[in-house]
Design an enzyme around this catalytic site. Structure first.
Site, mmCIF file in Angstrom:
data_model
loop_
_atom_site.group_PDB
_atom_site.id
_atom_site.type_symbol
_atom_site.label_atom_id
_atom_site.label_comp_id
_atom_site.label_asym_id
_atom_site.label_seq_id
_atom_site.Cartn_x
_atom_site.Cartn_y
_atom_site.Cartn_z
ATOM 1 N N HIS A 67 -7.263 -2.376 6.230
ATOM 2 C CA HIS A 67 -6.964 -3.801 6.462
ATOM 3 C C HIS A 67 -6.915 -4.011 7.969
ATOM 4 O O HIS A 67 -5.847 -4.196 8.529
ATOM 5 C CB HIS A 67 -5.648 -4.180 5.785
ATOM 6 N N GLY A 72 -0.586 -8.723 4.250
ATOM 7 C CA GLY A 72 0.742 -9.235 3.892
ATOM 8 C C GLY A 72 0.897 -10.677 4.327
ATOM 9 O O GLY A 72 -0.074 -11.368 4.440
ATOM 10 N N GLY A 73 2.140 -11.029 4.594
ATOM 11 C CA GLY A 73 3.306 -10.259 4.257
ATOM 12 C C GLY A 73 4.044 -10.870 3.088
ATOM 13 O O GLY A 73 4.308 -12.054 3.036
ATOM 14 N N THR A 103 -3.686 -9.559 -0.072
ATOM 15 C CA THR A 103 -2.960 -10.606 -0.778
ATOM 16 C C THR A 103 -3.225 -11.974 -0.155
ATOM 17 O O THR A 103 -3.305 -12.975 -0.861
ATOM 18 C CB THR A 103 -1.434 -10.351 -0.664
ATOM 19 N N TYR A 134 -7.700 -10.355 -3.068
ATOM 20 C CA TYR A 134 -7.006 -10.190 -4.355
ATOM 21 C C TYR A 134 -7.350 -11.334 -5.315
ATOM 22 O O TYR A 134 -7.355 -11.161 -6.513
ATOM 23 C CB TYR A 134 -5.479 -10.225 -4.144
ATOM 24 N N HIS A 199 -8.159 -3.212 -6.280
ATOM 25 C CA HIS A 199 -6.749 -2.917 -6.045
ATOM 26 C C HIS A 199 -6.089 -2.781 -7.412
ATOM 27 O O HIS A 199 -6.071 -3.733 -8.185
ATOM 28 C CB HIS A 199 -6.099 -4.046 -5.237
ATOM 29 N N ARG A 231 -0.453 5.635 -7.209
ATOM 30 C CA ARG A 231 0.750 4.851 -6.891
ATOM 31 C C ARG A 231 1.927 5.155 -7.829
ATOM 32 O O ARG A 231 3.078 5.140 -7.421
ATOM 33 C CB ARG A 231 0.389 3.355 -6.894
ATOM 34 N N ASP A 289 -5.719 2.653 3.422
ATOM 35 C CA ASP A 289 -5.010 1.372 3.245
ATOM 36 C C ASP A 289 -4.313 0.981 4.557
ATOM 37 O O ASP A 289 -3.259 0.340 4.551
ATOM 38 C CB ASP A 289 -3.984 1.482 2.102
HETATM 39 ZN ZN ZN Z 1 -4.496 -2.693 -2.393
#
Ligand code: ZN
Length: 383
Positions: A67, A72-73, A103, A134, A199, A231, A289
Site C-alpha cells: 500500500h 486506512g484508517g 479500505t 475493497y 483481500h 491471518r 502488505d
Molecule cells: Zn488486505
C-alpha cells in the site's frame, strides 16, 4: 556502459555456484561460471567492475501487495497510515512492488496510486498497480477495469477485492465472476497477468466465495491470488485445502503482537507448513502488505488500535523461513520472488538469468542481512 559483478555466489533461485554476472542496459546479459572467464568482456574503461568476493546474490524480491500510498484508517482520519518513502523501499530488498488501494478508495485514488508508482519507478524500482479497491463496483482510472488494464501500462490486475470481511462490499458470486472474467480477458488482450488479488478477511466463509466462482463458471481458481491466508488458524487450514485444489495462496509478512495473539500464523511458519503439506510450491507466495493499516477490532467489532505494515518484513520473513524453519534457500527465494513474478505475469522478474532484469540483492557475508540492492542494473542501496 557494462557492469560486471565478479565472484558472486548466485542463487537464481537454484544455486549456480561462483559466477560472474554481466549487466548491460539494466538487464543480465550473461552469467558465466567464475572458472570460465573466456566469454567476459576485457576489463576497460567501458566496464565497471565490482568484485563481490564470494558473497551470495539472490533475485530482488517481488512483493504482490504494497500500500505504497498508505491505507486506512479504520479509526478515523487520525489513523491514516503514511506513504512509503523511496529510501525505505530501496533498502528493503524488494525491487518489484505492486501497489493497491485498500479500505479507503475515496480519499485515496487510483490516480494517487499511479503517481506514487511512477515516483518509486523514477527512483529505480519496478512498480505496478492493481485497479479497484475493497469496494465494488471497482474504482478505476479510465472508467473500467478492462480500460485500465488495456490503456495504462502500470495496471496489471484488479485488487484488493475484499471477501469474507466486514469492510468489503460483500460481493455476490455473480459480481465476482463477472469481474474475474473482465480482468482475465483484459489481461489476455493486453498481454498482462490479469490476476484478481483478493483481500481475505477473517469472517466465516474464508475462501469459499472463490471456490463458488470456479465451480459455477469456467474461470480457473488460479485466476485469483488471495492474501492474508495466514491471518487466522482456521483461514490457514482453509488455505491449505485451497492450495491442494489448485488455488494460489499468499501469506502476509507484516504482523503485530495483537494479530499474533489473535491466532495469526506467522508467515515463515505458514510457508514451512504449506511446503510440508506438499502444496505445489509455485502456488505459494508472500507479500508484505506494507503501509497498510493493520487494525484490531474487539469481539464486538469495535476498532481498538492500528499499526502500519512494513516492507522490510518480506526479507526478514525469508530469513526466518531459512534460519528458523529449515526451508532451503532456493525454495524460500521462490515464495518471495519467483512465484509472485509468475502469478503476476512478469516474465523478466523473479529469477537471475540472461535476459531478465538485473534486480538483485547482495547478501552480507555472515548474517541474514542485505549488503547491496541492485535494481534494473543500478546499485540503489548499500548497507
Ligand atoms: Zn488486505
Amino acid at each position: 556502459m557494462l557492469t560486471l559483478l565478479k565472484n558472486a555466489r548466485v542463487h537464481a533461485p537454484e544455486s549456480l555456484g561462483l559466477c560472474h554476472l554481466l549487466i548491460a542496459d539494466g538487464r543480465i546479459a550473461a552469467i558465466t561460471p567464475a572458472s570460465d572467464a573466456s566469454e567476459l568482456p576485457a576489463h576497460g574503461p567501458a566496464v565497471e567492475v565490482h568484485d563481490l568476493q564470494g558473497r551470495r546474490v539472490i533475485p530482488g524480491l517481488v512483493d504482490p501487495l504494497v500500500h505504497f500510498i498508505g491505507g486506512g484508517g479504520e479509526g478515523g482520519f487520525g489513523t491514516r497510515t503514511p506513504e512509503l518513502p523511496l529510501d525505505e523501499a530501496l533498502a528493503s530488498g524488494v525491487t518489484t512492488l505492486v501497489g493497491a488501494l485498500g479500505t479507503d478508495a475515496l480519499t485515496r485514488t487510483p490516480a494517487n496510486l499511479l503517481g506514487k508508482a511512477r515516483e518509486l519507478a523514477a527512483g529505480g524500482l519496478t512498480t505496478y498497480c492493481y485497479t479497484g479497491s475493497y469496494q465494488l463496483p471497482p474504482v478505476t482510472l479510465t472508467g473500467s477495469v478492462a480500460g485500465d488494464l488495456t490503456f495504462v501500462p502500470d495496471f496489471i490486475g484488479l485488487g484488493e477485492v475484499a471477501i469474507s470481511d466486514h469492510r468489503g462490499s460483500q460481493p455476490s458470486r455473480e459480481e465476482l465472476t463477472r469481474l474475474a472474467a473482465e480482468t482475465r480477458t483484459a489481461g489476455m488482450l493486453a498481454g498482462k497477468g490479469g490476476i484478481v488479488f483478493i483481500h481475505t478477511g477473517d469472517a466465516e466463509g474464508g475462501l469459499e466465495p472463490l471456490r463458488e466462482v470456479a465451480r459455477h463458471s469456467p474461470i480457473p481458481l488460479a485466476q485469483f491470488l488471495p492474501t492474508h491466508v495466514n491471518r487466522t488458524a482456521e483461514l490457514f487450514e482453509d488455505g491449505l485445502r485451497f492450495g491442494r485444489e489448485g488455488g494460489r495462496i499468499d501469506f502476509t509478512t507484516s504482523t503485530t503482537p495483537a494479530l499474533l495473539a489473535d491466532g495469526e500464523v506467522p508467515a515463515a511458519h505458514a510457508v514451512a507448513r504449506a511446503l510440508e503439506a506438499r502444496i505445489e510450491p509455485s502456488r505459494i507466495t508472500l507479500s508484505s502488505d506494507a503501509n497498510a493499516s493493520l487494525p484490531h477490532f474487539d469481539a464486538e467489532g469495535r476498532f481498538s488500535g492500528l499499526e502500519p505494515g512494513r516492507l522490510a518484513s518480506l526479507f526478514e520473513t525469508l530469513g526466518e523461513c531459512i534460519e528458523q524453519h529449515g526451508v532451503a534457500l532456493d525454495k524460500a527465494i521462490g515464495v518471495a520472488s519467483t512465484h509472485a513474478a509468475e502469478a503476476l505475469g512478469l516474465p523478466r522478474k523473479g529469477r537471475l538469468r540472461a535476459g531478465h532484469d538485473a534486480d538483485l540483492i547482495v547478501l552480507a557475508e555472515d548474517a541474514w542481512a542485505i549488503d547491496e540492492v541492485w535494481a534494473r542494473g543500478r546499485r540503489v542501496h548499500r548497507a
